[in-house]
Structures are given as C-alpha cells and as structure tokens.
Design an enzyme around this catalytic site. Structure first.
Site, PDB file in Angstrom:
ATOM      1  N   GLY A 193       0.463  -1.370  -0.193  1.00  0.00           N
ATOM      2  CA  GLY A 193       0.208   0.108  -0.119  1.00  0.00           C
ATOM      3  C   GLY A 193       0.759   1.264   0.184  1.00  0.00           C
ATOM      4  O   GLY A 193       2.276   0.918  -0.168  1.00  0.00           O
ATOM      5  N   ASN A 194       0.402   2.434  -0.005  1.00  0.00           N
ATOM      6  CA  ASN A 194       0.914   3.900   0.235  1.00  0.00           C
ATOM      7  C   ASN A 194       0.304   4.621   1.296  1.00  0.00           C
ATOM      8  O   ASN A 194      -0.397   4.079   1.776  1.00  0.00           O
ATOM      9  CB  ASN A 194       1.005   3.981  -0.720  1.00  0.00           C
ATOM     10  CG  ASN A 194      -0.262   4.591  -1.794  1.00  0.00           C
ATOM     11  OD1 ASN A 194      -0.669   5.468  -0.996  1.00  0.00           O
ATOM     12  ND2 ASN A 194      -0.612   3.732  -2.574  1.00  0.00           N
ATOM     13  N   ARG A 195       0.700   5.583   0.981  1.00  0.00           N
ATOM     14  CA  ARG A 195       0.955   6.414   2.389  1.00  0.00           C
ATOM     15  C   ARG A 195      -0.451   7.801   2.275  1.00  0.00           C
ATOM     16  O   ARG A 195      -0.658   8.357   3.179  1.00  0.00           O
ATOM     17  CB  ARG A 195       2.401   7.368   3.668  1.00  0.00           C
ATOM     18  CG  ARG A 195       3.403   5.953   3.378  1.00  0.00           C
ATOM     19  CD  ARG A 195       4.314   7.194   3.870  1.00  0.00           C
ATOM     20  NE  ARG A 195       4.572   7.823   4.496  1.00  0.00           N
ATOM     21  CZ  ARG A 195       5.095   8.770   4.868  1.00  0.00           C
ATOM     22  NH1 ARG A 195       5.876   9.079   4.268  1.00  0.00           N
ATOM     23  NH2 ARG A 195       4.699   9.987   6.178  1.00  0.00           N
ATOM     24  N   SER A 196      -1.429   7.628   1.557  1.00  0.00           N
ATOM     25  CA  SER A 196      -1.564   8.234   0.610  1.00  0.00           C
ATOM     26  C   SER A 196      -3.085   8.615   2.089  1.00  0.00           C
ATOM     27  O   SER A 196      -3.891   7.260   2.092  1.00  0.00           O
ATOM     28  CB  SER A 196      -2.423   8.113  -0.569  1.00  0.00           C
ATOM     29  OG  SER A 196      -3.530   9.030  -0.179  1.00  0.00           O
ATOM     30  N   ALA A 227      -3.750   7.842  -4.937  1.00  0.00           N
ATOM     31  CA  ALA A 227      -2.223   6.830  -4.916  1.00  0.00           C
ATOM     32  C   ALA A 227      -2.131   5.451  -5.125  1.00  0.00           C
ATOM     33  O   ALA A 227      -2.290   4.850  -4.195  1.00  0.00           O
ATOM     34  CB  ALA A 227      -1.741   7.778  -3.637  1.00  0.00           C
TER      35      ALA A 227
END
Ligand code: CTP
Length: 421
Positions: free
Chosen positions: A220-223, A287
């Site tokens: 995943g990512n930090r958005s 994102a």
C-alpha cells in the site's frame, strides 16, 4: 463627545458571518441542532428560522438557547423590525437543513407564506438546501423538477445520503451528517457562493490502493485521502454533481456526494472509467499502487522453516490517468493529475513533473514536492499547478481546502470554454 456609538464588541459582532439556518418540519430537524452548534462555536452569527412544522419536532426553546436569539416562524412576529425582509437581506449564507419536499416546492415556486419562505425570497447570498425525506418523495418528478429549478437559479441543493430512514426502511433521503453539511457550508462561505459548477458532472479519486499478497497482507502507500476529499467537497460546494471514488479511506462521506469505495488499483480503474463516461472533469488525486503481485495467495503465506524469505513477483498496474486522458469520453473533458515528486539526479521536481504532464496527457498536473515526507496525512499542502497549455500557478502553503479551490478555479476556466449539459 464621540458620535460613533459602535462599541468594540458590536464592531466584532458586525464582522461575524451572518448565517440563517432554516429548519423545515422533518424528523431530521434534531440534527440541525448540532449543525447550529458547529456554526455558533466557530464564530458565526446564526439566526434560526424554523417552519411551524419544524417546531413540532424540536421546540423553539432549543433553537433560542443554542443561537442566543428569539425564534419566530411567522411574518407577523416582531413586525416593527420587518424580519421577513431584514433577515434575508443581511445574511451571508442561508442553509436549509433539513429541507423537506414541501419547503423545496415552496422555494422553487416563490411562495411567501411564512418567515422562512420570505427569507428565501429576500436573500441575495448563497443558499444551500440539504434535503431529507423518504426516497419516494425525493424521487418524485415534482421534487426532482423543483430541485432542478433551484439549481438552475444557482442554489446549492445537496444530494441526500443513503441509509436508514425514519422507521425500518432504508434508501436515499437521509440528511447528511451535520459535520459534513457544516464543512460544505464553510466552503460555500469561503468562496462567496460561486456556483460555477452547477450542471457539471465531475469525478474525483482519493486515497491509496492496496494490492493483496494473501488474505491479510498488502502493498500500500501513505495517501490519507484528505486532499481528494477536500477537492470533492469543494466541487459539491460549487454546485457540481460529484462522484468520489475512495480507495481505503477512513474519513466520513462528505455531504451530497456519491461515494464509491474501492480497494485495489484494478477496482479503482473500473470505478473511475465508468464514472468518467461523459463527465465534465476527472481529478485523479488517488495514489494507485503502480504494481501488484502476479498472483494472490488464497491462504496466508507462512514463514519457511529454513528462514528463507519468499520472492514476490510483481506486474504493472494500468495507468488510469493516462487512459482517461487519452480516451476522452466528452469533448472538452478536463483531466487533472497529481504528481508527488522528490526530484533526483535526472531532473528537478518541476522538470520531472513537466515530463509527467506530457507523458500522461492530462490538462493540469498538481505537483507536490514530497521530499522529506511532506503532505501525507497533513492538513496543509503547497503545490504548483502546471497546465498543458504552458500555464503555471504557484499555490502557497495553506489548507488542503484552499488548494482545492484553486484547482477548481483552473478547471472552471477551462470548462467555461465548453457548454454545460
Ligand atoms: N496514476 C494513475 N494510475 C496509476 C498510477 C498513477 O492514474 N497506476 C495517477 C495518480 O492518480 C496521479 C498521477 O497518476 O494523478 C501521478 O502519479 P505518479 O505515481 O506520480 O505517476 P507514475 O506514473 O507512477 O510516475 P512515476 O514513474 O514517477 O512513479
């Protein structure tokens, strides 16, 4: 002796935004009490104008105590102050929450039989209606025609939320959460009620996608979704019909939007492509994960006894922004991308972003410098908006809601060259 009778306290009072809170007779009237509190606690001067039917649900003492003002429903009360004209004339914003089918009909037809309907006729400020009623009443052609009339006149009529209605039934017709009506009202006040997106259908994506390795693990990512949500909210406050495609966002649904929840990049792609069909503008603030595992294990991946780590094979995900940009489904559709850049040995932030704008084929690229992890989860943002036409707008650090307004200003400029539906 001074002839100026204005006391410092009165002068301070003069500067407080004047909000009229119209309350119509529906079960959701109790939620308007919380909306009232949010306005008063954030320094607004609120005059509550309930209909007689609203007082059947929540009595005048509640409104008077929370607003600090006497309550009237008819045009013949406090007549020397001519309240049926003065309240509307002096308002900076009128919010009607809940707005019943009856109140919408009276507003659309210009009836003037009680104080609220008179206020609506004399107000020259932005007016927001937050309808709440049973699904059948909302969907009735008469109500829909009244809503269309009100919107054509530049009023903001927010879509009701879906969910539990009075009694056991569920459907579209709930009053959105007071906190979210408040946010929308604040956005309307902030941009002075520019209803420049009425008649426009727009799509905003937000959040970060997750690509599962097995039932419990993902890439995943930090958005956080905060910027995308601010953009969606700002569009609704300017009158647009908004679809918000949210990937793994835990924020509450903004008022008046259609929210589609997705998890993976493939799901985000399908939802955005479908909503973008014939839309006036698409803003890709999400994102998406650029890669996904080539396969998802059905069972949880176990640690190997020999201590070796598994190798995860990845494949590229579709580039949604490039696809939308290169396959426009409406002439003049405005497509906006985001770029989070750090700059590297191949180029500066702006150089890399300019190349990305060309590569993706979008009209506008909102560029964030994320060196050092700035932006993620933060309430503030700073950006440069690059245009495919060579435009370049610097947006100083400020609230994400402020950047959202500048983005819509830029989109609106481009949409103005196109006819609305
Ligand atoms: N985006 C997209 N689909 C993807 C990846 C990104 O639509 N699979 C969109 C994002 O929503 C954003 C823009 O593309 O609006 C820029 O994303 P970014 O990750 O910076 O672009 P990449 O193509 O991944 O470029 P880079 O090579 O710099 O990672």
């Amino acid at each position: 002796m001074s002839t100026n009778s204005t006391t410092p306290a009165a002068a301070l009072d003069e500067r407080r935004p004047k909000v009229v809170l119209g309350v119509a007779g529906g079960i959701a009237a109790y939620k308007a009490a919380e909306l009232l509190r949010r306005f008063t606690e954030s320094g607004h001067d609120v005059t509550v104008v309930p209909t007689a039917a609203a007082l059947e649900f929540v009595g005048a003492p509640t409104w008077a105590a929370l607003s600090g003002k006497e309550i009237a429903t008819g045009v013949f009360e406090n007549i020397t102050e001519v309240p049926h004209v003065r309240i509307g004339q002096q308002a900076d914003l009128v919010v009607v929450a809940p707005a019943t089918a009856n109140t919408l009909a009276r507003a659309a037809h210009g009836l003037a039989e009680d104080l609220l309907s008179n206020v609506l006729l004399t107000a020259r400020c932005p007016v927001v209606f937050a309808p709440a009623m049973h699904t059948e009443m909302w969907e009735h052609p008469a109500t829909q025609a009244n809503v269309a009339t009100l919107r054509e006149r530049g009023n903001i009529v927010i879509e009701p939320a879906e969910g539990r209605l009075t009694g056991k039934d569920t459907g579209k017709g709930r009053l959105p959460e007071p906190a979210e009506i408040f946010e929308l009202a604040r956005a309307v006040l902030a941009h002075g009620g520019r209803a420049d997106l009425v008649g426009r259908r727009v799509v905003v994506s937000a959040g970060g996608t997750r690509e599962y390795l097995d039932p419990v693990r993902y890439l995943g990512n930090r958005s956080s979704g905060l910027q995308g949500y601010a953009i969606a909210r700002a569009a609704a406050a300017r009158g647009a019909e908004v679809t918000l495609v949210a990937a793994n966002v835990t924020l509450p649904d903004p008022a008046g939007l259609k929210v589609v929840r997705v998890g993976t990049t493939a799901e985000l792609r399908d939802a955005v492509v479908s909503a973008a069909e014939g839309a006036d503008a698409v803003v890709m603030a999400a994102a998406p994960a650029d890669f996904r595992p080539t396969g998802v294990s059905e069972a949880k991946i176990k640690k190997a006894a020999d201590g070796s780590a598994p190798t995860i094979e990845l494949m590229q995900n579709p580039d949604i922004l490039a696809e939308i940009s290169h396959h426009r489904t409406k002439p003049g559709q405005v497509v906006v991308g985001f770029a989070a850049e750090t700059g590297d040995e191949t180029g500066s932030v702006i150089e890399l972003a300019t190349a990305k704008l060309k590569r993706k084929g979008c009209d506008l690229l909102v560029v964030n410098d994320v060196s050092g992890g700035a932006v993620f989860g933060s309430e503030v943002n700073k950006a440069v908006i690059l245009g495919a036409d060579g435009g370049h707008v610097d947006v100083a650090e400020g609230a994400k809601s402020a950047l959202a307004e500048v983005i819509w200003d830029q989109i609106s400029l481009r949409l103005d060259e196109q006819p609305a539906n």
